[in-house]
Motif scaffolding. Structure first.
Motif, short mmCIF file in Angstrom:
data_model
loop_
_atom_site.label_atom_id
_atom_site.label_comp_id
_atom_site.label_asym_id
_atom_site.label_seq_id
_atom_site.Cartn_x
_atom_site.Cartn_y
_atom_site.Cartn_z
N THR A 1 48.31 56.55 51.40
CA THR A 1 48.02 56.82 50.03
C THR A 1 49.34 57.78 49.48
N ILE A 2 50.02 57.57 48.41
CA ILE A 2 51.32 58.14 48.34
C ILE A 2 51.75 58.22 46.92
N ASP A 3 52.05 59.35 46.32
CA ASP A 3 52.60 59.49 45.06
C ASP A 3 53.67 60.27 45.44
N PRO A 4 55.03 59.70 45.07
CA PRO A 4 56.37 60.19 45.24
C PRO A 4 56.52 61.56 44.30
N LYS A 5 55.84 61.55 43.24
CA LYS A 5 55.86 63.02 42.59
C LYS A 5 55.03 64.21 43.17
N ALA A 6 54.13 63.76 44.09
CA ALA A 6 53.19 64.91 44.85
C ALA A 6 53.26 64.08 46.17
N PRO A 7 54.23 64.46 46.84
CA PRO A 7 54.03 64.04 48.33
C PRO A 7 53.12 64.88 49.27
N ALA A 8 53.02 66.16 48.84
CA ALA A 8 52.17 66.73 49.70
C ALA A 8 50.68 66.31 49.53
N ASN A 9 50.32 65.47 48.54
CA ASN A 9 49.10 65.10 48.38
C ASN A 9 48.78 63.55 49.26
N ALA A 10 49.66 63.19 49.96
CA ALA A 10 49.70 61.99 50.50
C ALA A 10 48.67 62.01 51.81
N LYS A 11 48.10 61.08 52.00
CA LYS A 11 47.23 61.06 53.07
C LYS A 11 47.55 59.69 54.12
N VAL A 12 47.38 59.93 55.28
CA VAL A 12 47.74 58.98 56.42
C VAL A 12 46.38 58.63 57.20
#
Length: 204
Positions: A74-85
């Motif tokens: 799950t990724i949002d390019p505006k908030a990359p630190a919040n991505a989950k892998v």
């Protein structure tokens, strides 16, 4: 007969020209972060690999691979630190250039694939900078969970066959003894470099 063959060749050439003209001239993916769309993506198992490298008894560099990787991002390019892998790696899918070695790696001396069929990585934090990121997380092998840090690089993004696709490469080194995979140490090193290449995709 000669005229018939000539006519056939001319006909095929006229058919081939428009087909060739329609062939793509550039790949659908590019290393352009502006192409990354927010959302939840699934791993593309057919284009994702986890490979490992070991020194073989001081003679050669030997490599193996895990395929059929699954998982999600799950990724949002505006908030990359919040991505989950989240990644799952089937141990039964291990392959080298030797069938007997493949079978040995699957047994209890190494990964005990019958008892522990899947290795799992779950991210806990991400520090992104441009096209690179440090992905911290927990890696579970043979029922043992240890923290690891992946050095990740953005490879590219785009749309292919109606699906948005994003690709990353990552590297890390693990001590296999930490996960109870100690067979052959020190003849075969404890520290094992991992190379991870994963494509994620989602319908447009």
């Amino acid at each position: 007969m000669y005229r018939s063959a000539t006519a056939l060749l001319l006909g095929l050439s006229f058919v081939a020209v428009p087909i060739a003209a329609q062939a793509p001239t550039t790949p659908p993916g590019a290393a352009d972060v502006s192409r990354v769309a927010a959302g939840t993506y699934a791993v593309d198992p057919g284009h994702s690999q986890v490979t490992f490298t070991v020194n073989h008894l001081g003679f050669s560099t030997y490599r193996g691979m895990f395929g059929s990787v699954t998982g999600s991002m799950t990724i949002d390019p505006k908030a990359p630190a919040n991505a989950k892998v989240s990644i799952d790696i089937p141990m039964s899918g291990i392959t080298t250039t030797m069938v007997k070695l493949d079978e040995h790696l699957k047994n209890a001396d190494f990964f005990d694939a019958a008892k522990y069929p899947t290795a799992h990585f779950e991210s806990t934090s991400i520090r992104a900078s441009g096209k690179t990121a440090k992905i911290s997380g927990n890696l579970t092998i043979k029922g043992v969970t240890k923290p690891v840090v992946l050095d990740a690089v953005f490879v590219g993004a785009g749309t292919m066959m109606g699906k948005r696709t994003i690709g990353f490469d990552a590297t890390t080194t693990v001590k296999r003894s930490d996960f109870g995979v100690s067979y052959g140490i020190p003849m075969v090193p404890d520290a094992v470099p991992l190379q991870i290449s994963v494509a994620f995709e989602k319908p447009e």
